[in-house]
Every structure is written in C-alpha cells, then in structure tokens.
Write an enzyme that holds these catalytic residues in place. Structure first.
Site, PDB file in Angstrom:
ATOM      1  N   ASN A  71       0.817  -1.209   0.000  1.00 14.14           N
ATOM      2  CA  ASN A  71       0.000   0.000   0.000  1.00 14.14           C
ATOM      3  C   ASN A  71       0.851   1.260   0.000  1.00 14.14           C
ATOM      4  OD1 ASN A  71      -2.636   1.404   0.330  1.00 14.14           O
ATOM      5  ND2 ASN A  71      -1.648   2.115   2.208  1.00 14.14           N
ATOM      6  N   VAL A  72       0.396   2.244  -0.778  1.00 12.80           N
ATOM      7  CA  VAL A  72       1.008   3.576  -0.777  1.00 12.80           C
ATOM      8  C   VAL A  72      -0.111   4.557  -0.466  1.00 12.80           C
ATOM      9  CG1 VAL A  72       2.412   5.220  -2.071  1.00 12.80           C
ATOM     10  CG2 VAL A  72       2.509   2.774  -2.652  1.00 12.80           C
ATOM     11  N   GLY A  73      -0.030   5.235   0.656  1.00 16.86           N
ATOM     12  CA  GLY A  73      -1.121   6.129   1.041  1.00 16.86           C
ATOM     13  C   GLY A  73      -0.605   7.448   1.598  1.00 16.86           C
ATOM     14  N   TYR A 129      -1.045   9.810   4.519  1.00 21.98           N
ATOM     15  CA  TYR A 129      -1.568   9.892   5.880  1.00 21.98           C
ATOM     16  C   TYR A 129      -0.830  11.013   6.594  1.00 21.98           C
ATOM     17  CZ  TYR A 129      -2.731   5.210   4.324  1.00 21.98           C
ATOM     18  OH  TYR A 129      -3.164   4.155   3.573  1.00 21.98           O
ATOM     19  N   ARG A 130      -1.546  11.852   7.296  1.00 20.78           N
ATOM     20  CA  ARG A 130      -0.866  12.962   7.955  1.00 20.78           C
ATOM     21  C   ARG A 130       0.068  12.427   9.037  1.00 20.78           C
ATOM     22  NH1 ARG A 130      -6.031  14.981  11.446  1.00 20.78           N
ATOM     23  NH2 ARG A 130      -5.235  14.409  13.496  1.00 20.78           N
ATOM     24  N   HIS A 158      -8.780   3.081   5.841  1.00 13.41           N
ATOM     25  CA  HIS A 158      -7.546   3.095   5.050  1.00 13.41           C
ATOM     26  C   HIS A 158      -6.869   1.735   5.040  1.00 13.41           C
ATOM     27  CE1 HIS A 158      -7.197   7.707   5.872  1.00 13.41           C
ATOM     28  NE2 HIS A 158      -8.026   7.431   4.883  1.00 13.41           N
ATOM     29  N   GLU A 176      -0.814   1.090  -5.956  1.00 13.92           N
ATOM     30  CA  GLU A 176      -0.759   2.458  -6.457  1.00 13.92           C
ATOM     31  C   GLU A 176       0.291   2.633  -7.550  1.00 13.92           C
ATOM     32  OE1 GLU A 176      -1.178   1.533  -3.371  1.00 13.92           O
ATOM     33  OE2 GLU A 176      -2.956   2.578  -2.659  1.00 13.92           O
ATOM     34  N   GLU A 196      -7.982  20.207   9.114  1.00 19.08           N
ATOM     35  CA  GLU A 196      -8.242  19.126   8.155  1.00 19.08           C
ATOM     36  C   GLU A 196      -9.107  19.570   6.972  1.00 19.08           C
ATOM     37  OE1 GLU A 196      -7.606  16.315   7.095  1.00 19.08           O
ATOM     38  OE2 GLU A 196      -6.433  15.213   8.583  1.00 19.08           O
TER      39      GLU A 196
END
Lengths: 475, 92
Positions: free
Chosen positions: A161-163, A165-166, A183, A225, A273
């Site tokens: 997974n490539v995400g 995220y803060r 997620h 991704e 946000e």
C-alpha cells in the site's frame, strides 16, 4: 508532457508553463510559508506552485507548495495541456484508471541514496518543517507517500500500500500517524498488532506529481498504487526496494525508513483538516524513524490545508471522482460522469442517462453504497447526461427547473459518514440526501416539460473557430 | 526576522498545557536563528520565532488549550486488537 521522473522534472515543466513562482527573499517558516500558500488559493483557479529557496535558519533548504494546487497544475500532472477543462481531466483520469494494471519496474539505484543518516537523526534539521495552521499541535508532514506491506501476506505486491496519511512530527525521529479504519494501512497495522510486531514503513517525500495523486485515490485493497500510476502515465513506474522490503519511488527527494510501534498509541493533533475544521486530539499510532535517505539539496513538498478550496481539494478531486464513477458505471452503464470535487466528495454530482422513471433515484442510492459513498457522500445530486456535472451553472439550471421538492428530494436517515464530518450526529452517523434533478420520464410523468431549447445549427463549428481566434488574440 | 539566542531563554511552561516539561528538540542549522521546543506532556512543539499566540501561554488561543483531564480521556484510534493465540509480543 509527462510522465515526470521526479518532482524536479515536474517543477521544470511548471516553470516552462509559467506555473511556478520563485521566492528568493528570505522567509520565516512561520507564518510566511503557510500565509503565502494560503494567499495563492485566494488568487483564482490558475494559481502557480511556489518555491522558497532562502528559509530562515537553513543554509540551503528548498520548500515547494501548491504543486497540485490549480487546474493547470493538475492538468500538467496528468500529462494534459494546462488549459484542459475539469471534465477533460476527469475523463483522462478515468481512462488511465481503467487501464489498470500498468507495469511496476524495479531498479537498483535512486538519487535519494546519495545521502544517508542512520544515527542522531533530527528531522527538524534535515527538512524545513513548519506549522501550517495556528491551532495545529505541532509541525506536520502532510504530503507523504507512506508505504507498507501486509505482514500476513508480505510477498504479495498487489496488497502493498502507498497512502497519504498525515504525520505529526513529535520528536527528532518520532512521528504520529493517522490511520483511519477505512484506510488500507489500518489493515496492515491490525495484522502486525495481532502478531505483536512493529509494522515496517517507508515514507517517501517530495515525489513526482502522479504517485501523490494515486496515493490519495481510494482504490481497491488489492490494487497497487504504483501499477495504477503506470496505467495512468502509460509507462512503467520505477521503484527501488528498501532493506526492509518496501518499494519506494525512484524519484523521491527523501525516504524515511521506520516502524509503526506495535500496540502503542499516543496523543496526536489537532490538525486543520480537509472539511475546513480542526480535527481534535486522539490517541494515534507512533512511528520511530531508523534511517533517512535524501537527495543532495533535497526539495521538501507540503500541501496547504485550509477552508476549501485549497490545494488539498485538487488532490482529492479526480482521485475521488474517478473511483466512484468506475464503480457506478459497472452497475449502470448509463452513468456518464461523476463530480466529487466538493470536500472529498461529501457532495457529489452525477450525470446519467435515464432508463425509465425513478431510475435517477436508484443511481443516487447506488452511489451511497460505493466504497467512498459509505464514508463520505452525504448529498447526491443526479442530473441528466447532457448536463456537465463539472459545470455548476448547468447543474444549478437543472436544479432550478427539474426538481420538485415534493418528490425529488429523498432523505435517508442515520447512514455512515466520516469521523471528520462535523455535521455528523452522533459523530460518524448522518442523514443523507438524494436530489433527483433529471427530467422525469415515463412512467414518472410529473411536470410540464415540453420542448427544451437547443443551440442553433453550426454552433459547434463556430465555437471551435472562435476559441482559436480568442487564443490567438490573447497570445 | 527575529533572531533569538538559542536555548538560553528556554520557556518555563508549555504554551498549550502549561506543564513545565519543556525541552529543546532542535536548533536552527544556521546557528542562532531559532530554537524548537517541545512539551513531553502534551507533545506540543513550537519554534522560538513563531507569533506569540503559539509561544506564550498567556496568548495561546483559548480554544486550543489543554488540561490534564482532557489528555486522559482522548479517543483511541484505531483500537488495539487482541494478540493472536501463540504470538508473543515482539514490538516496542
């Protein structure tokens, strides 16, 4: 145009199209950087990116913002001409998305391997971290590509997974991470924590513009991704494998290797946000960074998040619209386009052909049951296929003349929504609304519609001719 | 821009939660421009050169202040799953 091997190649392209401002005067990290990025969002839909090259306290740091933050920049990232309309950008995105999978190409060396820091790591010295909004609880890394694998299925590239995220910077080599249950990384973390193991992560910063868009796209769990980026760009996507077995873009400026600490939570937040509100504070997982790689004179890339519209709304625009469209279109081929540009798709407009009376309302209900619809879509407006959902003037016309509130507005009680939606009551639950703004067709014979106006003969030919003349006129 | 003299004028209280658990996380790579502080109680961090509302407890906005009571009752996300049978904890 495109594909861009790295952020630097994209910045060169932005420069060439006069879509990059260079701030060479000295700036203070607070409040100058966020203020300038915020100001850009108030200067229309064609704002350039901005680069700061003299940052107080650093000898040679480089910081860019608003890289994706306008329709021209977004078009260039997709390999289109900068004047491509949002509808054209949507269609380009969907076309690439439906070519999945593209090819993942592993190479052994990358420019980010030029420099490595593996002891006395201090992120505050290595990169120009800054506070974005005054109530943020810390400096955040807010445009990362976070890479992880499923510890129960570690050799399966499809579930890597490539995400985005803060990440709250909590100390010299310590980060907080927001992993919302929807997620993919939350699944990896749950498996690691059930095993009592830390979850290895690689954090790529300063990336080519396409992989950031892919990382922000809510695609299926078993879609990678990198393969989606390859499909969209029509060219293999190059990655380098780290020592912990994670694939990282070859073109990244920084790569941080670390671990999400197993079974540990710690105070995080607040952070301004995407809905335009601060997130509040939670106990979130924690990452320890073991190693930092970076290019020589690396470029740090950040996104400004404020009251919409800001750069994050472009990052969440087509990346949200395309997956909803693909799912809807599979069920109902009459669907022609989906506009989920508004606050990550809390409001969605969908255009469709109408099979029979009542059909548009079914489209609206199906949209609410797509994977993104479950957590986000709260208001759905359904328009006819000849109404461009990206053209709000057309949408408002459809709303004006095709909606009878007595029977075209459906309220569905107590459905699920995102925890960040401030209108939830209680948080995470909300009534949802479908507005049917399509023309009634039999057997739904309401209203008195008669004949709709069309355009004079040869209008399309005149439009093409005049558009060319206007372009020439303006040089 | 303001230049401060590093850790010499370390603040005595966190602007956000007013705890006295304040430490230095970093100083500017170009010496003498800024110092970055953090609070080990609420994990707030701030730079010496920021506007007063981010560095001074008396100017810190009321809406963002925190008390020890609030810190003890924060929601946990995601929840920590049970260990699988037979797996010994191996993480930190």
């Amino acid at each position: 145009m495109g594909p861009y091997a790295d952020l630097r190649a994209f910045l060169d392209a932005l420069d060439k199209h006069k879509q990059l401002l260079h701030i060479t005067d000295r700036v203070a990290l607070e409040p100058d950087v966020a203020a300038a990025a915020c100001a850009l969002t108030k200067l229309g839909e064609s704002s350039p990116a901005i680069e700061f090259t003299d940052i107080g306290g650093y000898a040679n740091a480089r910081l860019v913002m608003n890289v994706h933050g306008s329709w021209p920049n977004h078009a260039l990232a997709l390999g289109l001409e900068p004047d491509a309309s949002p509808r054209e950008q949507f269609e380009r995105f969907v076309e690439g998305y439906q070519r999945y999978p593209g090819e993942l190409e592993r190479v052994s060396d990358a420019p980010w391997q030029e420099n490595v820091v593996d002891h006395d790591i201090n992120l505050y010295e290595l990169m120009p971290l800054f506070r974005l909004n005054r109530g943020d609880g810390a400096m955040f890394i807010d445009k990362p590509c976070v890479v992880s694998r499923d510890p129960d299925d570690p050799d399966n590239d499809d579930v890597e997974n490539v995400g985005v995220y803060r990440l709250q910077v909590k100390g010299r080599n310590r980060l907080g991470i927001q992993t919302v249950p929807q997620h993919d990384i939350a699944i990896h973390l749950a498996h690691a924590e059930e095993r009592g193991e830390d979850l290895p992560v690689a954090i790529a910063l300063g990336n080519d513009p396409l992989i950031t868009l892919m990382a922000a796209t809510p695609m299926l769990y078993d879609q990678l991704e990198y393969r989606m980026a390859a499909a969209v760009q029509g060219h293999p996507y190059q990655v380098v494998r780290t020592s912990t077995g994670l694939d990282v873009p070859r073109g990244s400026e920084f790569v941080l290797e670390g671990r999400i600490l197993a079974r540990h939570r710690e105070m995080e937040g607040p952070f301004g946000e995407f809905p335009g509100y601060y997130s509040g504070c939670h106990e979130y997982p924690v990452i320890e960074i073991d190693r930092v790689f970076h290019r020589t004179d690396p470029i740090f890339d950040a996104v400004y998040v404020g009251r919409p519209w800001t750069e994050i709304d472009y990052l969440q625009a087509m990346t949200t619209s395309a997956p909803i469209f693909v799912q809807l279109h599979e069920a109902f081929p009459e669907v022609t386009a989906v506009n989920a540009l508004y606050t990550h798709g809390l409001v969605v407009i969908v255009s469709t052909g109408t099979r029979y009376g009542g059909f548009a309302k079914a489209i609206g209900m199906r949209l609410l049951t797509t994977s993104h619809g479950l957590g986000y879509a709260t208001m759905v407006i359904v328009v006819d296929e000849d109404v461009d959902p990206f053209n709000l003037a057309q949408v408002m016309w459809a709303m004006s003349v095709k909606v009878n509130p007595a029977s075209d507005v459906m309220i569905l009680p107590n459905l699920s929504t995102n925890l960040l939606n401030p209108a939830g009551q209680p948080t995470g639950v909300i009534h949802k609304m479908i507005i049917d703004a399509t023309t009634p067709v039999a057997p739904d014979v309401r209203g008195d519609y008669g004949e709709e106006l069309d355009t004079p003969q040869t209008t399309d030919a005149w439009r093409a001719r005049l558009a060319t003349m206007i372009k020439e006129l303006r040089g | 821009m303001t230049v401060d003299d590093g850790a010499a004028d370390r603040p005595t209280a966190c602007p956000r939660c007013r705890s006295t658990t304040v430490g230095v996380q970093a100083t500017s790579p170009v010496p003498g421009v800024w110092t970055l502080f953090s609070c080990s109680t609420c994990l707030y961090t701030w730079r010496s050169t920021e506007p007063a509302e981010n560095t001074d407890p008396d100017h810190y906005p009321e809406a963002f202040r925190l008390t020890p009571d609030q810190l003890a009752t924060l929601p946990v996300a995601p929840t920590i799953p049970p260990l699988r049978a037979g797996d010994a904890p191996g993480g930190s």
